[in-house]
Write a protein that holds these residues in place. Structure first.
Motif, PDB file in Angstrom:
ATOM      1  N   ASN A 149     -36.136 -10.891 -18.899  1.00 10.49           N
ATOM      2  CA  ASN A 149     -35.333 -11.951 -19.720  1.00 10.49           C
ATOM      3  C   ASN A 149     -36.769 -12.015 -21.308  1.00 10.49           C
ATOM      4  O   ASN A 149     -36.927 -13.280 -21.837  1.00 10.49           O
ATOM      5  N   TYR A 150     -36.909 -11.189 -21.381  1.00  7.28           N
ATOM      6  CA  TYR A 150     -38.340 -10.612 -22.361  1.00  7.28           C
ATOM      7  C   TYR A 150     -37.890  -8.957 -22.827  1.00  7.28           C
ATOM      8  O   TYR A 150     -37.878  -9.396 -21.882  1.00  7.28           O
ATOM      9  N   GLU A 151     -38.279  -8.752 -23.844  1.00 10.35           N
ATOM     10  CA  GLU A 151     -38.937  -7.307 -24.626  1.00 10.35           C
ATOM     11  C   GLU A 151     -39.701  -7.365 -25.901  1.00 10.35           C
ATOM     12  O   GLU A 151     -39.775  -8.203 -26.589  1.00 10.35           O
ATOM     13  N   VAL A 152     -40.190  -6.673 -24.980  1.00 10.43           N
ATOM     14  CA  VAL A 152     -41.895  -6.115 -26.185  1.00 10.43           C
ATOM     15  C   VAL A 152     -41.362  -5.266 -26.919  1.00 10.43           C
ATOM     16  O   VAL A 152     -40.060  -3.956 -26.065  1.00 10.43           O
ATOM     17  N   LEU A 153     -41.470  -5.760 -28.369  1.00  5.47           N
ATOM     18  CA  LEU A 153     -40.781  -4.436 -28.881  1.00  5.47           C
ATOM     19  C   LEU A 153     -41.935  -3.828 -29.431  1.00  5.47           C
ATOM     20  O   LEU A 153     -43.550  -3.514 -29.171  1.00  5.47           O
ATOM     21  N   ASP A 154     -41.930  -2.821 -31.101  1.00  4.26           N
ATOM     22  CA  ASP A 154     -42.463  -1.969 -31.580  1.00  4.26           C
ATOM     23  C   ASP A 154     -43.568  -2.122 -32.086  1.00  4.26           C
ATOM     24  O   ASP A 154     -44.509  -1.807 -32.101  1.00  4.26           O
ATOM     25  N   THR A 155     -43.316  -4.096 -32.682  1.00  7.27           N
ATOM     26  CA  THR A 155     -44.514  -4.433 -33.396  1.00  7.27           C
ATOM     27  C   THR A 155     -45.511  -5.182 -32.702  1.00  7.27           C
ATOM     28  O   THR A 155     -46.774  -5.905 -33.114  1.00  7.27           O
ATOM     29  N   LEU A 170     -46.895 -14.965 -29.064  1.00  6.24           N
ATOM     30  CA  LEU A 170     -46.921 -13.872 -29.112  1.00  6.24           C
ATOM     31  C   LEU A 170     -46.386 -13.133 -30.256  1.00  6.24           C
ATOM     32  O   LEU A 170     -45.555 -13.327 -30.986  1.00  6.24           O
ATOM     33  N   VAL A 171     -46.997 -11.846 -30.322  1.00  3.68           N
ATOM     34  CA  VAL A 171     -46.515 -10.884 -31.828  1.00  3.68           C
ATOM     35  C   VAL A 171     -45.626  -9.574 -30.690  1.00  3.68           C
ATOM     36  O   VAL A 171     -46.599  -8.787 -30.311  1.00  3.68           O
ATOM     37  N   GLY A 172     -44.885  -9.664 -31.468  1.00  4.82           N
ATOM     38  CA  GLY A 172     -43.794  -8.106 -31.046  1.00  4.82           C
ATOM     39  C   GLY A 172     -43.613  -9.111 -29.615  1.00  4.82           C
ATOM     40  O   GLY A 172     -43.438  -7.851 -28.607  1.00  4.82           O
ATOM     41  N   VAL A 173     -42.973  -9.910 -29.746  1.00  4.55           N
ATOM     42  CA  VAL A 173     -42.312  -9.868 -27.649  1.00  4.55           C
ATOM     43  C   VAL A 173     -40.630 -10.963 -28.357  1.00  4.55           C
ATOM     44  O   VAL A 173     -41.217 -12.184 -28.627  1.00  4.55           O
TER      45      VAL A 173
END
Ligand code: SF4
Ligand code: SF4
Length: 381
Positions: free
Chosen positions: A9-15, A305-308
């Motif tokens: 239910n969440y995705e960690v991005l490259d950022t 949070l940054v990038g999630v």
């Protein structure tokens, strides 16, 4: 973290960037004018001294504050014990009231046997839920907040940590039904006080076995990502963990250790799909702090949070509401259709329906009048 289980239910991005506790909204209420105010100062002071001249409204009387503040008493003792040394145990720093451990280690037959042992002990000493996640540095704060400096201090942890034991303490159902009220805050305080005792006991047990163990509540690292990896529940629109046992009524604690332990895995029981069609928390939030759209990586302010990519709550709006009403608020817990007493078979049946047919489950919740506030004066005998 592997990609073997898709339902997070969440995705960690490259950022992605790791989070600093200096940016946590509670830390910011000490140093950032966007959050710090006379109201926030008064909010904190009510945890020591009940407001006797503020409101006579039911749920906010001296009687209600008397119980709420007593429920925080044990966890406050640990938090305040080392304030002279710029530590707030359990909130800014790990719980530290521990003896040295054994110099020789007790071995287990296997990581599975060690995990079974630790879970058995956790439940016996009072944990309502327990799961095990791999240690993942992404969720560890880059720095701790120093109350004395109003800035950052190092977030030291021992080397060699491999696992995180995640503990859940349930919050009382009927108290939560009185939210928003100081009385409802009793459920929060009790969760933390019980968490303190359980975390210290398990950590001391691990040390007595000869292993490293760092007991942590709100300090040191984000709790929800570890709880998800440990299979305790699913992430929801209201920014909370929802569990099959207690819905969203849970306080989380964690113990970092180097004892080799078999890990649990993320779980899914339909919460993501249910939240896609439900907006009960968004509609009921008095601060309009909960999004009604799809998960995104939008940052409302520096406390996000940054990038999630996920559902994120606007912590500034949320905390400023708490400061305004002089207590923490659990309205998004109260109104959530998953907030039920699952000892009741009818509620366990609802949980199955929520997974199979979210629309029918939502309609049934509405028919039940689910989420209505229990008048605080009705809670008292
Ligand atoms: S705690 Fe209250 S103010 Fe904060 S997000 Fe939940 S409902 Fe909104
Ligand atoms: S109230 Fe509805 S949308 Fe909000 S967390 Fe609960 S189930 Fe999800």
């Amino acid at each position: 973290m592997g990609n073997d289980h898709p339902h997070r239910n969440y995705e960690v991005l490259d950022t992605f960037e790791r989070f600093s506790q200096v940016d946590d909204v509670f830390s910011r209420s000490r140093w950032d004018p966007a959050v710090h105010s006379d109201a926030s100062e008064r909010f904190y002071s009510t945890y020591r001294r009940p407001l006797t001249d503020w409101r006579a409204a039911p749920g906010f009387t001296q009687h209600d504050y008397a119980l709420r503040n007593a429920s925080w008493h044990v966890t406050d003792i640990f938090a305040e014990m080392f304030e002279h040394a710029d530590r707030r145990d359990g909130f800014l720093d790990p719980l530290s009231m521990l003896r040295d451990g054994a110099s020789e280690r007790i071995g287990f037959e296997s990581p599975e046997a060690a995990a079974a042992d630790v879970k058995h002990v956790a439940q016996v000493v009072g944990a309502d839920l327990v799961g095990i996640a791999p240690y993942d540095e992404r969720w560890v704060y880059t720095e701790r907040f120093s109350v004395q400096d109003g800035g950052a201090k190092p977030n030291d942890l021992p080397d060699g940590l491999t696992s995180v034991i995640v503990i859940g303490q349930s919050m009382d159902h009927d108290l939560t039904r009185t939210a928003p009220s100081a009385l409802a805050g009793t459920a929060t305080g009790l969760g933390y006080s019980l968490d303190s005792v359980v975390l210290l006991t398990i950590a001391q047990y691990l040390r007595n076995l000869g292993y490293e163990a760092v007991p942590s509540m709100n300090d040191t690292a984000l709790a929800i990502p570890y709880a998800l990896e440990a299979g305790l529940g699913e992430y929801a629109r209201n920014g909370l963990l929802i569990t099959p046992e207690f819905g969203p009524r849970l306080r989380l604690g964690k113990i970092f250790t180097d004892l080799p332990l078999a890990r649990d895995h993320p779980t899914s029981f339909g919460v993501e799909r249910f939240c896609e069609g439900c907006r009960r928390c968004t509609e009921a939030c008095p601060a309009k702090a909960i999004p009604d759209g799809a998960p995104s990586d939008e940052r409302y302010n520096r406390s996000n949070l940054v990038g999630v990519r996920k559902w994120s709550v606007d912590g500034e709006k949320c905390f400023n509401y708490w400061a305004k009403v002089n207590t923490d608020c659990s309205v998004c817990i109260r109104v959530c259709p998953y907030n039920r007493d699952y000892r009741d078979p009818a509620n366990r049946e609802w949980l199955e329906l929520a997974s199979a047919d979210p629309e029918a489950a939502l309609a049934r919740a509405d028919d039940e009048g689910h989420g209505e506030r229990l008048l605080p004066r009705s809670w008292w005998p």
